[in-house]
Design an enzyme around this catalytic site. Structure first.
Site, PDB file in Angstrom:
ATOM      1  N   ALA A   1      51.072  36.647  22.681  1.00  0.00           N
ATOM      2  CA  ALA A   1      50.170  37.153  21.648  1.00  0.00           C
ATOM      3  C   ALA A   1      50.650  36.540  20.340  1.00  0.00           C
ATOM      4  O   ALA A   1      51.490  37.102  19.640  1.00  0.00           O
ATOM      5  CB  ALA A   1      50.226  38.672  21.606  1.00  0.00           C
TER       6      ALA A   1
ATOM      7  N   THR B   1      53.650  41.006  12.842  1.00  0.00           N
ATOM      8  CA  THR B   1      53.659  40.806  14.286  1.00  0.00           C
ATOM      9  C   THR B   1      52.566  41.660  14.931  1.00  0.00           C
ATOM     10  O   THR B   1      51.649  42.116  14.254  1.00  0.00           O
ATOM     11  CB  THR B   1      55.067  41.102  14.865  1.00  0.00           C
ATOM     12  OG1 THR B   1      55.120  40.648  16.213  1.00  0.00           O
ATOM     13  CG2 THR B   1      55.408  42.587  14.832  1.00  0.00           C
ATOM     14  N   ASN B   2      52.649  41.883  16.233  1.00  0.00           N
ATOM     15  CA  ASN B   2      51.678  42.730  16.935  1.00  0.00           C
ATOM     16  C   ASN B   2      52.398  43.475  18.055  1.00  0.00           C
ATOM     17  O   ASN B   2      53.602  43.314  18.236  1.00  0.00           O
ATOM     18  CB  ASN B   2      50.518  41.880  17.477  1.00  0.00           C
ATOM     19  CG  ASN B   2      51.023  40.806  18.413  1.00  0.00           C
ATOM     20  OD1 ASN B   2      51.535  41.100  19.481  1.00  0.00           O
ATOM     21  ND2 ASN B   2      50.899  39.557  17.994  1.00  0.00           N
ATOM     22  N   ALA B   3      51.644  44.275  18.814  1.00  0.00           N
ATOM     23  CA  ALA B   3      52.266  45.215  19.754  1.00  0.00           C
ATOM     24  C   ALA B   3      52.594  44.625  21.124  1.00  0.00           C
ATOM     25  O   ALA B   3      53.024  45.360  22.014  1.00  0.00           O
ATOM     26  CB  ALA B   3      51.343  46.422  19.935  1.00  0.00           C
ATOM     27  N   SER B   4      52.450  43.316  21.293  1.00  0.00           N
ATOM     28  CA  SER B   4      52.716  42.738  22.620  1.00  0.00           C
ATOM     29  C   SER B   4      54.172  42.939  23.041  1.00  0.00           C
ATOM     30  O   SER B   4      55.094  42.711  22.262  1.00  0.00           O
ATOM     31  CB  SER B   4      52.387  41.239  22.577  1.00  0.00           C
ATOM     32  OG  SER B   4      52.896  40.622  23.742  1.00  0.00           O
TER      33      SER B   4
END
Ligand code: C5P
Length: 217
Positions: free
Chosen positions: A94, A27-30
């Site tokens: 994101a 995943t990512n930091a959004s």
């Protein structure tokens, strides 16, 4: 001046999760804050607002139809299903650009492994796929570009490639933050710089979209 009352607005928000096994994912930091702020503001202006969202820690904005999804492919399917009748699409999610080529059905073990190679495949582009379906400039499309270099040039290129009316260019410091520094760019060459809370940026983005909405009426 466009009125938002009764318009159907579709917004994607948050990150997506791409599972490696039953307990791990890419995943990512959004945080989803920008998409949720946009949904709340669209609703406040009277729009029928649908929020297709990856997992976030945020409460659902009041009066907004929430469609929770996990993966990029789910986000695409859910968005396509809700696209009919939509006047404005805003891609604030994101989306994970890649996913593991396969998801292990059991937890991946570390015992006896010296390393682990992950094979990834590209995910579909939700916004670009939706934008390909537009007819006579409808719906109106907006997206975001997060870049670590050549921000404005890359954002403009992205707006054109994905067939958007408007793109919001911002840097990585915007991720998971309440405040942001961004530039709104339109396909007609307008450029609106902004610095402040994401809630305020949401209002500016909707203001900038009004020109394009008016044209589709
Ligand atoms: O190509 P890039 O990820 O930088 O594009 C960002 C914009 O495209 C955002 O509006 C994002 O929501 C959207 N996007 C998408 N699906 C993807 C990748 C990006 O909808 N797979």
């Amino acid at each position: 001046m466009a009125t938002w009352r009764g318009l159907k607005v579709l917004i994607t928000a948050g990150s997506t999760r791409e599972p490696l096994d039953p307990v791990r994912f890419l995943t990512n930091a959004s945080s989803g804050k920008m998409g949720y702020a946009l949904a709340a503001e669209a609703r406040r202006r009277g729009a029928r607002t649908v929020l297709v969202t990856g997992p976030t820690a945020l409460p659902a904005p009041k009066g907004v139809r929430l469609v929770p999804v996990i993966t990029a492919r789910e986000m695409l399917a859910a968005s396509l299903k809700r696209m009919p009748g939509t006047a404005v699409v805003i891609g604030a999610a994101a989306v994970s650009d890649f996913r593991p080529v396969k998801t292990s059905r059991s937890k991946i073990k570390k015992v006896g492994q010296r390393g682990l190679m992950l094979r990834l495949v590209p995910n579909p582009d939700v916004l670009a796929t939706l934008a390909k379906r537009r007819k006579n400039g409808r719906p109106v499309f907006a997206g975001f570009a997060l870049e670590t270099k050549n921000l404005l040039t890359a954002a403009r290129e992205k707006m054109n490639r994905k067939g958007l009316d408007l793109i919001v260019a911002n840097g990585p410091e915007s991720l998971d933050a309440d405040f942001t520094r961004a530039t709104i760019l339109t396909r007609e060459g307008e450029m609106v710089p902004y610095r402040g809370p994401k809630v305020g940026l949401a209002g500016k983005i909707l203001d900038a979209l009004e020109t394009f909405i008016d044209r589709t009426r």
